[in-house]
Write an enzyme that holds these catalytic residues in place. Structure first.
Site, PDB file in Angstrom:
ATOM      1  N   TYR A   1      46.090  39.930 -12.716  1.00 46.59           N
ATOM      2  CA  TYR A   1      47.389  40.479 -13.142  1.00 46.59           C
ATOM      3  C   TYR A   1      47.592  40.290 -14.660  1.00 46.59           C
ATOM      4  O   TYR A   1      47.989  41.225 -15.356  1.00 46.59           O
ATOM      5  CB  TYR A   1      48.486  39.769 -12.347  1.00 46.59           C
ATOM      6  CG  TYR A   1      49.895  40.272 -12.583  1.00 46.59           C
ATOM      7  CD1 TYR A   1      50.339  41.449 -11.990  1.00 46.59           C
ATOM      8  CD2 TYR A   1      50.789  39.555 -13.377  1.00 46.59           C
ATOM      9  CE1 TYR A   1      51.635  41.897 -12.190  1.00 46.59           C
ATOM     10  CE2 TYR A   1      52.085  39.995 -13.571  1.00 46.59           C
ATOM     11  CZ  TYR A   1      52.503  41.163 -12.977  1.00 46.59           C
ATOM     12  OH  TYR A   1      53.793  41.611 -13.171  1.00 46.59           O
TER      13      TYR A   1
ATOM     14  N   LYS B   1      48.066  43.142 -17.509  1.00 44.04           N
ATOM     15  CA  LYS B   1      49.290  43.218 -18.315  1.00 44.04           C
ATOM     16  C   LYS B   1      48.999  43.022 -19.802  1.00 44.04           C
ATOM     17  O   LYS B   1      49.676  43.592 -20.661  1.00 44.04           O
ATOM     18  CB  LYS B   1      50.316  42.198 -17.814  1.00 44.04           C
ATOM     19  CG  LYS B   1      50.825  42.494 -16.397  1.00 44.04           C
ATOM     20  CD  LYS B   1      51.507  43.849 -16.311  1.00 44.04           C
ATOM     21  CE  LYS B   1      52.125  44.157 -14.969  1.00 44.04           C
ATOM     22  NZ  LYS B   1      52.825  45.430 -14.929  1.00 44.04           N
TER      23      LYS B   1
END
Ligand code: NAP
Length: 251
Positions: free
Chosen positions: A159, A163
């Site tokens: 993640y 990001k």
């Protein structure tokens, strides 16, 4: 609808706009005068409810199903949107998932799924809308990153990478499209109360809260307010930036 709303005459596309932060963004954009196209993947009924809610306060709204990680499906969605609405002024890449695990236990699929939806998904929509933005000689692209992409986070290697990748994508596209007056920015939320975070154990949430200088978990509307600002003419001299909306977590 009253006149002189911030986003009057603008058409916005919000990926993952049927629920959570995306829904709040769609509603706030519409309250500020934009017509809103909601992209959804699994949440058709909820997307239709958002459409109705937006129509209720006098703006136009539409819903399009598409898995943003699918390059060809995004191409088809964008072609249909441009055929039916002729332009997109505001693109908000909000669709995202988590598949958290420590690196020892993280599977290749956990990694690929998160990167494909969170990062490639944004590439797909930007890629297929780039001609639209060049033609407009203006417009706003807003990518929803995360404080996890700014600071890193144990258990979120996939993640965080997606990001942080979104931040690189934001800065590069900001440079590429700047000569045509297109502004490209990222918003990096901290902890926001949605279905994404409600899966976290109570203990983890309490620990998260302790790390927030402003002392509270964020609301989806906190993120939507920043997006409305970046989408508006008030932000015409801001591009390539990452705005942390995190109660101070990333200070
Ligand atoms: P959420 O409640 O889990 O909602 C996720 C959204 O992404 C849903 O609308 C979902 O649509 C959409 N989505 C997932 N996979 C998709 C796909 N393949 N194609 C199209 N849409 C897809 O999460 P959230 O908290 O609102 O998060 C929204 C964004 O904010 C994400 O990018 C997330 O990473 C970011 N963010 C959240 C937090 C937080 O604390 N909540 C913090 C930092 C950043 P369907 O249901 O229609 O599939």
């Amino acid at each position: 609808m009253q006149n002189n709303l911030l986003l009057e005459g603008k058409i916005a596309l919000v990926t993952g706009g049927g629920r959570g932060i995306g829904k709040a963004i769609a509603l706030e954009l519409a309250k500020n005068g934009a017509d809103v196209i909601i992209n959804y993947n699994g949440s058709e009924q909820r997307a239709m409810e958002v459409v109705k809610e937006i129509e209720g306060f006098g703006q136009k709204a539409y819903a399009y199903k598409c898995d943003v990680s699918d390059y060809s499906a995004c191409e088809e969605m964008v072609a249909m949107i441009l055929k039916e609405h002729s332009k997109v002024d505001i693109l908000v890449n909000n669709a995202g998932i988590t598949r958290d695990n420590l690196i020892l236990r993280m599977t290749e699929k956990d990694y690929d799924d998160v990167l494909n939806i969170n990062l490639k998904g944004a590439f797909n929509t930007i890629k297929h809308l780039s001609k639209n933005f060049l033609k407009l000689r203006g417009g706003k692209i807003i990518n929803i990153s995360s404080v996890s992409g700014v600071l890193g986070n144990a258990g979120q290697a996939n993640y965080s990478a997606s990001k942080a990748g979104l931040i690189g994508l934001t800065k590069s596209i900001a440079r590429e499209l700047s000569s045509r007056n297109v502004c490209v920015n990222a918003v990096a939320p901290g902890f926001v109360a949605t279905e994404m975070t409600e899966a976290l154990p109570e203990e983890a949430m309490a620990k998260a809260k302790e790390s927030i200088p402003l002392g509270r978990i964020g609301e989806a509307k906190d993120i939507a307010n920043a997006v409305v600002f970046l989408a508006s003419d008030n932000a015409n001299y801001i591009t390539g930036q990452v705005i942390c909306v995190d109660g101070g977590m990333a200070i």
